[in-house]
Scaffold this motif. Structure first.
Motif, PDB file in Angstrom:
ATOM      1  N   GLN A   1       0.608  -1.397   0.023  1.00 25.55           N
ATOM      2  CA  GLN A   1       0.255   0.276  -0.202  1.00 25.55           C
ATOM      3  C   GLN A   1       0.499   1.678  -0.245  1.00 25.55           C
ATOM      4  OE1 GLN A   1      -2.557  -0.094   3.573  1.00 25.55           O
ATOM      5  NE2 GLN A   1      -3.841  -1.856   2.199  1.00 25.55           N
ATOM      6  N   LYS A   2       2.328   1.136   0.749  1.00 20.26           N
ATOM      7  CA  LYS A   2       2.621   2.072   0.668  1.00 20.26           C
ATOM      8  C   LYS A   2       3.441   2.603  -0.625  1.00 20.26           C
ATOM      9  CE  LYS A   2       6.296   4.519   3.562  1.00 20.26           C
ATOM     10  NZ  LYS A   2       6.778   4.414   5.002  1.00 20.26           N
ATOM     11  N   LYS A   3       4.435   1.436  -0.881  1.00 19.46           N
ATOM     12  CA  LYS A   3       5.308   1.709  -1.907  1.00 19.46           C
ATOM     13  C   LYS A   3       4.068   2.095  -2.794  1.00 19.46           C
ATOM     14  CE  LYS A   3       7.885  -0.935  -5.288  1.00 19.46           C
ATOM     15  NZ  LYS A   3       8.655  -1.918  -6.167  1.00 19.46           N
ATOM     16  N   ALA A   4       2.308   1.985  -3.094  1.00 22.48           N
ATOM     17  CA  ALA A   4       1.758   2.571  -4.480  1.00 22.48           C
ATOM     18  C   ALA A   4       1.979   3.816  -3.858  1.00 22.48           C
ATOM     19  CB  ALA A   4       0.157   1.404  -4.486  1.00 22.48           C
ATOM     20  N   ILE A   5       1.681   4.209  -2.590  1.00 18.16           N
ATOM     21  CA  ILE A   5       1.234   5.846  -3.002  1.00 18.16           C
ATOM     22  C   ILE A   5       2.263   6.357  -3.121  1.00 18.16           C
ATOM     23  CG2 ILE A   5       0.975   7.370  -0.474  1.00 18.16           C
ATOM     24  CD1 ILE A   5      -1.632   6.111  -1.534  1.00 18.16           C
ATOM     25  N   GLU A   6       4.040   6.250  -2.833  1.00 21.77           N
ATOM     26  CA  GLU A   6       4.883   6.773  -3.424  1.00 21.77           C
ATOM     27  C   GLU A   6       5.027   6.557  -4.831  1.00 21.77           C
ATOM     28  OE1 GLU A   6       7.858   5.041   0.798  1.00 21.77           O
ATOM     29  OE2 GLU A   6       7.826   4.362  -1.210  1.00 21.77           O
ATOM     30  N   ASN A   7       4.927   5.095  -5.031  1.00 21.50           N
ATOM     31  CA  ASN A   7       5.085   5.537  -7.150  1.00 21.50           C
ATOM     32  C   ASN A   7       4.247   6.571  -7.241  1.00 21.50           C
ATOM     33  OD1 ASN A   7       7.106   3.778  -6.544  1.00 21.50           O
ATOM     34  ND2 ASN A   7       5.716   2.103  -6.965  1.00 21.50           N
ATOM     35  N   ILE A   8       3.026   6.916  -7.116  1.00 20.71           N
ATOM     36  CA  ILE A   8       2.759   7.831  -7.566  1.00 20.71           C
ATOM     37  C   ILE A   8       2.494   9.149  -7.374  1.00 20.71           C
ATOM     38  CG2 ILE A   8       0.092   7.376  -6.531  1.00 20.71           C
ATOM     39  CD1 ILE A   8      -1.509   7.928  -8.775  1.00 20.71           C
ATOM     40  N   LEU A   9       3.501   9.810  -6.517  1.00 20.33           N
ATOM     41  CA  LEU A   9       3.740  10.494  -6.365  1.00 20.33           C
ATOM     42  C   LEU A   9       4.513  11.212  -7.077  1.00 20.33           C
ATOM     43  CD1 LEU A   9       3.425  10.578  -2.383  1.00 20.33           C
ATOM     44  CD2 LEU A   9       1.551  11.419  -4.228  1.00 20.33           C
ATOM     45  N   PRO A  10       4.949  12.499  -7.855  1.00 20.88           N
ATOM     46  CA  PRO A  10       6.059  13.238  -8.407  1.00 20.88           C
ATOM     47  C   PRO A  10       7.253  13.341  -7.266  1.00 20.88           C
ATOM     48  CG  PRO A  10       4.647  14.652  -8.075  1.00 20.88           C
ATOM     49  CD  PRO A  10       3.413  13.533  -7.309  1.00 20.88           C
ATOM     50  N   LEU A  11       8.040  13.071  -8.162  1.00 17.60           N
ATOM     51  CA  LEU A  11       9.763  13.019  -7.342  1.00 17.60           C
ATOM     52  C   LEU A  11      10.267  14.427  -7.716  1.00 17.60           C
ATOM     53  CD1 LEU A  11      11.111   9.661  -7.877  1.00 17.60           C
ATOM     54  CD2 LEU A  11      10.033  10.955  -5.509  1.00 17.60           C
ATOM     55  N   LYS A  12      11.546  14.983  -6.791  1.00 19.59           N
ATOM     56  CA  LYS A  12      11.720  16.381  -7.379  1.00 19.59           C
ATOM     57  C   LYS A  12      12.183  15.906  -9.210  1.00 19.59           C
ATOM     58  CE  LYS A  12      14.553  19.908  -5.946  1.00 19.59           C
ATOM     59  NZ  LYS A  12      15.813  20.889  -5.048  1.00 19.59           N
TER      60      LYS A  12
ATOM     61  N   LEU B   1       1.070  12.661   2.864  1.00 18.54           N
ATOM     62  CA  LEU B   1       0.041  11.256   2.169  1.00 18.54           C
ATOM     63  C   LEU B   1       1.300   9.966   3.316  1.00 18.54           C
ATOM     64  CD1 LEU B   1       0.195  13.064  -1.361  1.00 18.54           C
ATOM     65  CD2 LEU B   1      -1.685  12.263   0.541  1.00 18.54           C
ATOM     66  N   ILE B   2       2.047  10.203   2.406  1.00 15.51           N
ATOM     67  CA  ILE B   2       3.328   8.638   2.701  1.00 15.51           C
ATOM     68  C   ILE B   2       3.107   8.350   4.460  1.00 15.51           C
ATOM     69  CG2 ILE B   2       5.112   8.058   2.776  1.00 15.51           C
ATOM     70  CD1 ILE B   2       6.319   9.120  -0.262  1.00 15.51           C
ATOM     71  N   GLU B   3       3.104   9.296   5.114  1.00 15.26           N
ATOM     72  CA  GLU B   3       3.144   8.947   6.728  1.00 15.26           C
ATOM     73  C   GLU B   3       1.847   8.657   6.873  1.00 15.26           C
ATOM     74  OE1 GLU B   3       3.871  13.288   8.583  1.00 15.26           O
ATOM     75  OE2 GLU B   3       5.922  12.548   8.008  1.00 15.26           O
TER      76      GLU B   3
ATOM     77  N   TRP C   1       7.988  22.513  -6.105  1.00 14.42           N
ATOM     78  CA  TRP C   1       8.667  20.823  -5.420  1.00 14.42           C
ATOM     79  C   TRP C   1       8.555  21.297  -3.271  1.00 14.42           C
ATOM     80  CZ3 TRP C   1       8.780  15.702  -4.993  1.00 14.42           C
ATOM     81  CH2 TRP C   1      10.201  15.452  -3.873  1.00 14.42           C
ATOM     82  N   ASN C   2       8.643  23.271  -3.985  1.00 11.34           N
ATOM     83  CA  ASN C   2       8.991  23.506  -2.353  1.00 11.34           C
ATOM     84  C   ASN C   2       7.311  23.051  -1.435  1.00 11.34           C
ATOM     85  OD1 ASN C   2      11.690  24.042  -1.432  1.00 11.34           O
ATOM     86  ND2 ASN C   2      11.536  25.526  -2.680  1.00 11.34           N
ATOM     87  N   LYS C   3       6.405  23.921  -2.069  1.00 16.84           N
ATOM     88  CA  LYS C   3       5.002  23.017  -2.253  1.00 16.84           C
ATOM     89  C   LYS C   3       4.606  21.379  -2.459  1.00 16.84           C
ATOM     90  CE  LYS C   3       3.496  27.721  -3.697  1.00 16.84           C
ATOM     91  NZ  LYS C   3       3.669  27.863  -2.795  1.00 16.84           N
ATOM     92  N   ILE C   4       5.357  20.986  -3.184  1.00 17.75           N
ATOM     93  CA  ILE C   4       4.522  19.993  -3.124  1.00 17.75           C
ATOM     94  C   ILE C   4       5.339  18.351  -1.950  1.00 17.75           C
ATOM     95  CG2 ILE C   4       5.550  17.033  -5.378  1.00 17.75           C
ATOM     96  CD1 ILE C   4       4.764  19.115  -6.973  1.00 17.75           C
ATOM     97  N   GLU C   5       6.011  19.017  -2.248  1.00 15.70           N
ATOM     98  CA  GLU C   5       6.951  17.850  -1.327  1.00 15.70           C
ATOM     99  C   GLU C   5       6.664  17.766   0.390  1.00 15.70           C
ATOM    100  OE1 GLU C   5      12.136  16.827   0.642  1.00 15.70           O
ATOM    101  OE2 GLU C   5      11.157  19.073   0.680  1.00 15.70           O
ATOM    102  N   PRO C   6       6.637  18.847   0.754  1.00 21.55           N
ATOM    103  CA  PRO C   6       5.421  18.065   2.331  1.00 21.55           C
ATOM    104  C   PRO C   6       3.739  17.979   1.682  1.00 21.55           C
ATOM    105  CG  PRO C   6       5.953  20.840   1.943  1.00 21.55           C
ATOM    106  CD  PRO C   6       6.084  20.104  -0.003  1.00 21.55           C
ATOM    107  N   MET C   7       3.308  17.611   0.630  1.00 17.63           N
ATOM    108  CA  MET C   7       2.348  16.540   0.555  1.00 17.63           C
ATOM    109  C   MET C   7       2.160  15.539   0.713  1.00 17.63           C
ATOM    110  SD  MET C   7      -0.437  19.248  -1.302  1.00 17.63           S
ATOM    111  CE  MET C   7       1.316  20.092  -3.582  1.00 17.63           C
ATOM    112  N   ASN C   8       3.021  15.441  -0.327  1.00 22.75           N
ATOM    113  CA  ASN C   8       3.780  14.171  -0.382  1.00 22.75           C
ATOM    114  C   ASN C   8       4.398  13.170   0.884  1.00 22.75           C
ATOM    115  OD1 ASN C   8       4.006  13.844  -3.058  1.00 22.75           O
ATOM    116  ND2 ASN C   8       6.138  14.016  -3.625  1.00 22.75           N
TER     117      ASN C   8
END
Length: 167
Positions: free
Chosen positions: A51-62, A87-89, A77-84
């Motif tokens: 489940q965690k990997k699925a969430i991680e894989n759909i989120l954009p990386l830098k 969601l992962i947490e 990225w400074n706006k997206i990274e905290p949201m990522n």
């Protein structure tokens, strides 16, 4: 014989290059629909790791953001990274929320040509690299429920979700 051998090598080389070309035409609708079937299945898995990997894989990386927005990578990225990170947490809550309904049909559509949504994406298309696929997804339970999600971008040979990409 040398001429035949040379022709043979050229033929083999051209077949190799065409089979490994990045210009291979991708059916984005089919690709996203199939990706989402697998994503949904992973979220329904008993394995928390899956489940965690699925969430991680759909989120954009830098590096995805760098390809999409080379002039504004750090700002975005400074706006997206905290949201990522959030969601992962909270991946268990996210998986539970996204799997409340059993979806049996996934239909992707191009947001830049869809009559309902294309006007929202006019400005972002001007900013993104030319030809960047931006898609939405309609999910159906096969009966009376459906859900529509938007902001799927194909970048670096994978699908990522960038919420709010239109504004």
């Amino acid at each position: 014989i040398q001429m035949k051998m040379c022709f043979f090598l050229i033929l083999i080389f051209s077949l190799f290059v065409s089979s490994n070309s990045k210009d291979t035409k991708i059916n984005y609708e089919e690709s996203l629909s199939k990706y989402f079937e697998k994503f949904d299945k992973s979220l329904r898995s008993e394995s928390k790791e899956e489940q965690k990997k699925a969430i991680e894989n759909i989120l954009p990386l830098k590096n995805d953001i760098a390809v999409l927005f080379p002039e504004h990578t750090d700002l975005i990225w400074n706006k997206i990274e905290p949201m990522n990170k959030e969601l992962i947490e909270k991946y268990e809550e996210v998986a539970k929320e996204l799997t409340r309904t059993v979806w049996v049909k996934f239909e992707a559509y191009d947001l830049t040509t869809d009559k309902t949504f294309k006007d929202l994406y006019v400005e972002i298309v001007k900013i993104l690299p030319k030809g960047t696929p931006i898609y939405g997804l309609m999910q159906s339970d096969g009966k009376d429920q459906s859900a529509n999600s938007k902001g799927y971008v194909f970048v670096n040979n994978k699908w990522v979700l960038i919420k709010g990409i239109h504004g």
